[in-house]
Design a protein around this motif. Structure first.
Motif, short mmCIF file in Angstrom:
data_model
loop_
_atom_site.label_atom_id
_atom_site.label_comp_id
_atom_site.label_asym_id
_atom_site.label_seq_id
_atom_site.Cartn_x
_atom_site.Cartn_y
_atom_site.Cartn_z
N SER A 324 36.91 11.60 12.84
CA SER A 324 37.88 12.16 11.90
C SER A 324 39.16 11.33 11.91
O SER A 324 39.42 10.55 12.84
CB SER A 324 38.22 13.61 12.27
N ALA A 325 39.94 11.50 10.84
CA ALA A 325 41.24 10.83 10.73
C ALA A 325 42.13 11.64 9.81
O ALA A 325 41.64 12.32 8.90
CB ALA A 325 41.07 9.41 10.20
N PHE A 326 43.43 11.58 10.05
CA PHE A 326 44.38 12.22 9.14
C PHE A 326 45.67 11.40 9.13
O PHE A 326 45.97 10.66 10.08
CB PHE A 326 44.67 13.67 9.54
N LEU A 327 46.43 11.54 8.05
CA LEU A 327 47.63 10.74 7.87
C LEU A 327 48.63 11.52 7.01
O LEU A 327 48.26 12.08 5.97
CB LEU A 327 47.30 9.41 7.19
N SER A 328 49.87 11.59 7.47
CA SER A 328 50.97 12.17 6.69
C SER A 328 51.98 11.07 6.41
O SER A 328 52.51 10.46 7.36
CB SER A 328 51.63 13.33 7.44
N ILE A 329 52.26 10.83 5.12
CA ILE A 329 53.10 9.70 4.74
C ILE A 329 54.30 10.19 3.93
O ILE A 329 54.12 10.83 2.88
CB ILE A 329 52.30 8.69 3.88
N PRO A 330 55.53 9.91 4.37
CA PRO A 330 56.69 10.19 3.53
C PRO A 330 56.91 9.03 2.54
O PRO A 330 57.46 7.99 2.89
CB PRO A 330 57.83 10.27 4.55
N VAL A 331 56.45 9.21 1.31
CA VAL A 331 56.59 8.15 0.31
C VAL A 331 58.06 7.91 0.00
O VAL A 331 58.54 6.77 -0.04
CB VAL A 331 55.81 8.51 -0.97
N THR A 332 58.78 8.99 -0.25
CA THR A 332 60.23 8.96 -0.37
C THR A 332 60.76 10.18 0.38
O THR A 332 60.00 10.92 1.00
CB THR A 332 60.69 9.03 -1.85
N LYS A 333 62.07 10.40 0.29
CA LYS A 333 62.65 11.54 0.97
C LYS A 333 62.11 12.85 0.39
O LYS A 333 61.98 13.85 1.11
CB LYS A 333 64.17 11.50 0.85
N ASN A 334 61.77 12.85 -0.90
CA ASN A 334 61.35 14.08 -1.56
C ASN A 334 59.86 14.09 -1.92
O ASN A 334 59.40 15.03 -2.57
CB ASN A 334 62.16 14.29 -2.85
N LEU A 335 59.14 13.04 -1.53
CA LEU A 335 57.74 12.94 -1.90
C LEU A 335 56.90 12.58 -0.68
O LEU A 335 57.23 11.62 0.04
CB LEU A 335 57.55 11.90 -3.00
N GLY A 336 55.84 13.35 -0.44
CA GLY A 336 54.99 13.09 0.71
C GLY A 336 53.53 13.16 0.33
O GLY A 336 53.13 13.74 -0.69
N LEU A 337 52.69 12.58 1.17
CA LEU A 337 51.24 12.55 0.95
C LEU A 337 50.54 12.85 2.26
O LEU A 337 50.90 12.31 3.32
CB LEU A 337 50.81 11.19 0.41
N GLN A 338 49.52 13.71 2.20
CA GLN A 338 48.68 14.01 3.35
C GLN A 338 47.23 13.76 2.98
O GLN A 338 46.78 14.19 1.92
CB GLN A 338 48.85 15.47 3.78
N ASP A 389 33.88 15.71 4.99
CA ASP A 389 34.88 16.42 4.19
C ASP A 389 36.06 15.50 3.96
O ASP A 389 36.39 14.65 4.80
CB ASP A 389 35.33 17.73 4.86
N LEU A 390 36.67 15.64 2.80
CA LEU A 390 37.84 14.87 2.41
C LEU A 390 38.89 15.82 1.84
O LEU A 390 38.55 16.72 1.07
CB LEU A 390 37.49 13.82 1.35
N SER A 391 40.13 15.63 2.21
CA SER A 391 41.19 16.45 1.64
C SER A 391 42.43 15.60 1.39
O SER A 391 42.67 14.60 2.08
CB SER A 391 41.55 17.62 2.57
N ALA A 392 43.20 16.00 0.39
CA ALA A 392 44.43 15.29 0.05
C ALA A 392 45.44 16.30 -0.46
O ALA A 392 45.08 17.30 -1.09
CB ALA A 392 44.17 14.21 -0.99
N LYS A 393 46.70 16.03 -0.18
CA LYS A 393 47.77 16.92 -0.64
C LYS A 393 49.01 16.10 -0.97
O LYS A 393 49.45 15.27 -0.16
CB LYS A 393 48.10 17.96 0.44
N VAL A 394 49.54 16.32 -2.16
CA VAL A 394 50.78 15.69 -2.58
C VAL A 394 51.88 16.73 -2.52
O VAL A 394 51.74 17.83 -3.05
CB VAL A 394 50.67 15.12 -4.01
N LEU A 395 53.00 16.38 -1.86
CA LEU A 395 54.13 17.29 -1.69
C LEU A 395 55.34 16.68 -2.38
O LEU A 395 55.76 15.56 -2.04
CB LEU A 395 54.43 17.53 -0.21
#
Length: 852
Positions: A324-338, A389-395
């Motif tokens: 398994s692997a997971f990653l949380s990325i702060p693209v900008t201060k107000n935008l993130g990706l998981q 399984d694959l999951s993605a979330k845009v914040l």
């Protein structure tokens, strides 16, 4: 003259003897610093935290006995090379001045600007937690703690801040009140860290910093919740969670507000939801919030991490079943990706755990029977199984008051079964696929400090299909089960005052379910499709007439089924009343209903691996299932002791023989009935700073009532009358270990009549059964052990090692017995007994690298 000399001498001696007192120290001999600290601990009822090897050889004069605690600490700081920092009222940490650069933070209420005492401060790269003092201050040594710092306070939103933001001055941190009052925690540590019991009767799991339960390798939500009383899986399957005597399809499984029709990998043995991004889980057994519907048993509401990361963080890991692997990325201060993903590793290596799981899941299926037959015939057989399984979330926080979230999840299980005739090399491939795809877009808006709305649009798709090809008869059978649900949910939360809170909303959903079957020899084809649209209005209020001593949660959910032109109201109630001195009483009640259920037509459907298919109510032969439940509980929670006794009554009507999966004389009967459950749950839990030990016991009487069957009343297939668990969880620094013993009464099953086992009805042989569910399997008994250790490889990288031993004694537990007719070598009809057994001894190891 002589008198003056005498007075001078007297003054001189007084000054000599009073000098030590004036200086704040006695004339006694020097004592070890450890003994001085232990004396202060006893004197002031406090505790010092220190490294023994650093202070073991230090000896100083003791401080004055008349000194207050603050004066003694100041004296020790002047006389030694250590700082003495008050973490809270009772705990003081001893830090070396030379090796420590202390950082400081101060927590404020964003509305009142007042400092908050006892706010919890957790350091993400360690297991350490501290609390703010009276001034709202907390301290931490920068050389020991880095990365993200999580700040939590009851009734407030969590705040995550990077330790790099702590400079020379004390950093002010403002936290905001939660709009909802339902987050109030009644029991902060239920069994182990990270499991809480709330004032509305629900349970909350925080997987970010959860302790261990026995048998746990990873933070598998559906494994952890089985530690709660009244929840278990009688066949050891994640996809068959039984809550207070209900079947799996009677539970509502939600992922970020989206209903899921599949919750297991490996056809039910492990959870399909990646634990690395599943942050909060809410479990209801009764008194359910009016927001939730479509279930007559329990609710499991899972939410992924909803916060934009301050810095890149993630992890990669592997155990003996999957990687398994997971990653949380702060693209900008107000935008993130998981993003996250898991995949089985049996195509690379088949471990002992994989083989143990395979034997468990494929027993009593066509796969295993054909594999066994192939060894005696001129046929070779093989199976190829995989899952992922694959999951993605845009914040996206596009303003201080607006949050947009986009979610996607894909779950897949695939099985190919190949048969080959050795003489001709002719081969046939049968396959089974199970897939779920869920997606959603939500928008949360904060209108004022007291009014919040959330709009969610979602889609949930489920597919189960199989192709069964017989290499000898050329028969091909195709089966398919499809579910598509789309919907919109609008929820609002209004905090009128400290005493009254209202949550209300409107939900619109449309569910379509299709079942298809196609056989070539003999030619047969069928296709069933049902569509149902539902409109829901709900309101749920929280009222506290006497502060936190009385908490009343009352709600009403109104379902309108447009296809049937039918309205079903569902009242809900939860009352929590403190009695004083650690005692409290809880009263819960609910009416619920559901329109989607699962049925079993034949034990051989879908290769016998996943026999249940989803169906939709038609308000005729498949009615809307409805339930009523009430419970009364007494709680004692004081001095690290927890005692909880709860009795409940539950009645469910509108069930069918098909969705109960009978394997006796009622297997092919078509009838509508109900079941009733009455039971008692008891919990005894003793906690200390590092150790939690608990004993839980459940008594349950579960009976069917089918008016058209004979007999009409008999024990439920899930009638487990007695169930008990004894377990302990221990944690010290970065090491955790848990040991548990599970025992329960054997499930009911039906036996043939020994005097006349086979009878002939209309020219066909049938099994002559005794009274339905009149016998019980042998008692179930299992011991599980789990352990975890977290290494800090650097300020950015941690290594987490988990190990679990399932069924340590390698006990063979019978989990199901059924009977079938077949023929012996001379063509005589006989009865064979088919037994399913539990997992044998199964050790598993998980290795995970975490970075931030």
């Amino acid at each position: 003259m002589q008198k003056a000399v005498s007075n001078s001498l007297l003054l001189f001696f007084l000054l000599i003897f009073s000098c030590p007192t004036i200086l704040g120290q006695s004339t006694s001999e020097k004592k070890s610093l450890i003994s001085i600290l232990k004396h202060l601990e006893k004197k002031h009822d406090i505790r010092f935290s220190y490294a023994t090897n650093e202070i073991d050889d230090i000896h100083i004069l003791t401080p004055n006995e008349n000194f207050k605690l603050e004066e003694s600490l100041k004296y020790l700081s002047n006389k030694t090379s250590f700082n003495y920092i008050k973490i809270n009222k009772r705990y003081i940490t001893v830090q070396n001045k030379k090796n420590t650069v202390l950082k400081c933070g101060k927590i404020f209420d964003s509305n009142t600007n007042l400092a908050l005492e006892a706010a919890e401060v957790t350091f993400s790269n360690s297991s350490k937690t501290t609390f703010t003092n009276k001034e709202g201050l907390f301290y931490f040594p920068s050389n020991q703690y880095s990365g993200l710092i999580i700040i939590s306070f009851l009734g407030y939103q969590d705040v995550i801040i990077n330790s790099k933001e702590f400079k020379n001055d004390c950093v002010p941190i403002f936290i905001f009140e939660e709009a909802s009052l339902l987050e109030q925690v009644f029991i902060k540590l239920f069994f182990t860290k990270g499991i809480q019991k709330n004032l509305d009767g629900s349970f909350k799991l925080n997987t970010n910093n959860i302790g261990l339960v026995p048998g746990q390798t990873e933070n598998d939500v559906f494994q952890i919740i089985q530690a709660l009383p009244g929840i278990e899986s009688i066949d050891e399957s994640i996809s068959n969670i039984n809550i207070r005597g209900g079947t799996q399809d009677e539970n509502l499984i939600l992922w970020d507000g989206i209903k899921m029709y599949q919750n297991g990998h490996f056809f039910g043995l492990i959870s399909a939801f990646n634990p690395d991004l599943t942050k909060d889980v809410r479990v209801y057994k009764n008194g359910t919030h009016a927001r939730f519907g479509e279930s007559v048993s329990g609710i499991v509401d899972m939410k992924s991490d909803n916060t934009i990361a301050n810095e890149i963080k993630g992890g990669i890991g592997v155990n003996l079943i999957n990687a398994s692997a997971f990653l949380s990325i702060p693209v900008t201060k107000n935008l993130g990706l998981q993003v996250s993903g898991r995949s089985s590793i049996n195509n690379i290596i088949e471990t002992g755990v994989y083989n143990s799981y395979s034997n468990k899941i494929f027993q009593d299926t066509e796969i295993l029977s054909l594999l066994n037959e192939a060894s005696t015939l001129s046929v070779s057989a093989d199976e190829d199984f995989s899952f992922y399984d694959l999951s993605a979330k845009v914040l996206w926080d596009f303003s201080e008051k607006d949050k947009v979230r986009v979610n996607f999840l894909n779950i897949d299980n695939s099985l190919d079964f190949i048969e080959t005739l050795n003489e001709t090399s002719q081969s046939k491939t049968s396959n089974l696929n199970q897939q779920s795809i869920a997606s959603g877009v939500s928008w949360e808006h904060l209108w004022t400090d007291k009014i919040t709305t959330n709009l969610l649009g979602y889609s949930s798709y489920y597919l189960l299909n199989s192709l069964n090809q017989d290499i000898f008869t050329e028969q091909t059978q195709m089966q398919e089960n499809k579910v598509l649900e789309t919907g919109i949910k609008l929820d609002a939360s209004i905090a009128f005052s400290d005493k009254f809170n209202l949550q209300t909303g409107y939900h619109l959903s449309e569910v379509g379910i299709e079942n298809t079957q196609d056989i070539n020899i003999p030619g047969f084809s069928s296709r069933e499709k049902e569509v149902l649209q539902t409109h829901v209005l709900y309101g749920n209020s929280t009222y506290k007439p006497f502060s936190d001593n009385t908490i009343i949660n009352a709600g009403l959910r109104i379902n309108y089924y447009s296809s049937f032109d039918k309205i079903i109201p569902e009242p809900r109630l939860s009352i929590h009343q403190k009695l004083g001195n650690g005692f409290a009483v809880e009263t819960l009640g609910e009416f619920k209903s559901q329109t989607t259920t699962q049925r079993i037509d034949f034990q051989s459907d879908f290769l016998g691996v996943v026999k249940r298919r989803w169906t939709l109510s038609n308000n005729k032969d498949i009615p809307i299932i409805r339930s009523k439940q009430a419970s009364l509980g007494f709680v004692y929670n004081k001095n690290n002791w927890l005692i909880n006794l709860e009795g409940f009554l539950k009645k469910v009507k509108g069930i069918t023989t098909s969705n109960q999966g009978f394997q006796n004389q009622f297997q092919f009967e078509k009838s509508i009935g109900n079941y009733s459950v009455k039971g008692v749950e008891f919990v005894l839990n003793k906690k200390s700073e590092s150790l939690s030990t608990w004993f839980s016991y459940t008594y349950l009487k579960n009976d069917y009532d089918f008016a058209e069957l004979t007999p009409s009343k008999f024990p439920n297939n899930l009638d487990i009358k007695h169930s008990a668990t004894l377990a302990s969880s221990y944690q010290i620094n970065r090491f955790k270990v848990a040991l548990g013993i599970n025992w329960h009464h054997g499930k009911p099953f039906t036996t043939p009549n020994e005097d006349n086992e086979i009878i002939n009805i209309n020219g066909e042989n049938s099994i002559n059964y005794n009274e339905p569910n009149s016998d019980n399997l042998p008692d179930y008994f299992r011991i599980n052990i789990s352990a975890e250790y977290l290494w800090s490889l650097s300020s950015k990288i941690d290594l987490k090692l988990n190990a679990a031993l399932l069924n340590v004694l390698d006990r063979t537990n019978s989990i199901n017995i059924r009977h079938a007719l077949n023929s012996n070598d001379i063509g005589e009809t006989r009865i064979s007994q088919v037994e399913e057994v539990s997992l044998g001894f199964s050790p598993n190891v998980s290795l995970q690298f975490l970075f931030n």
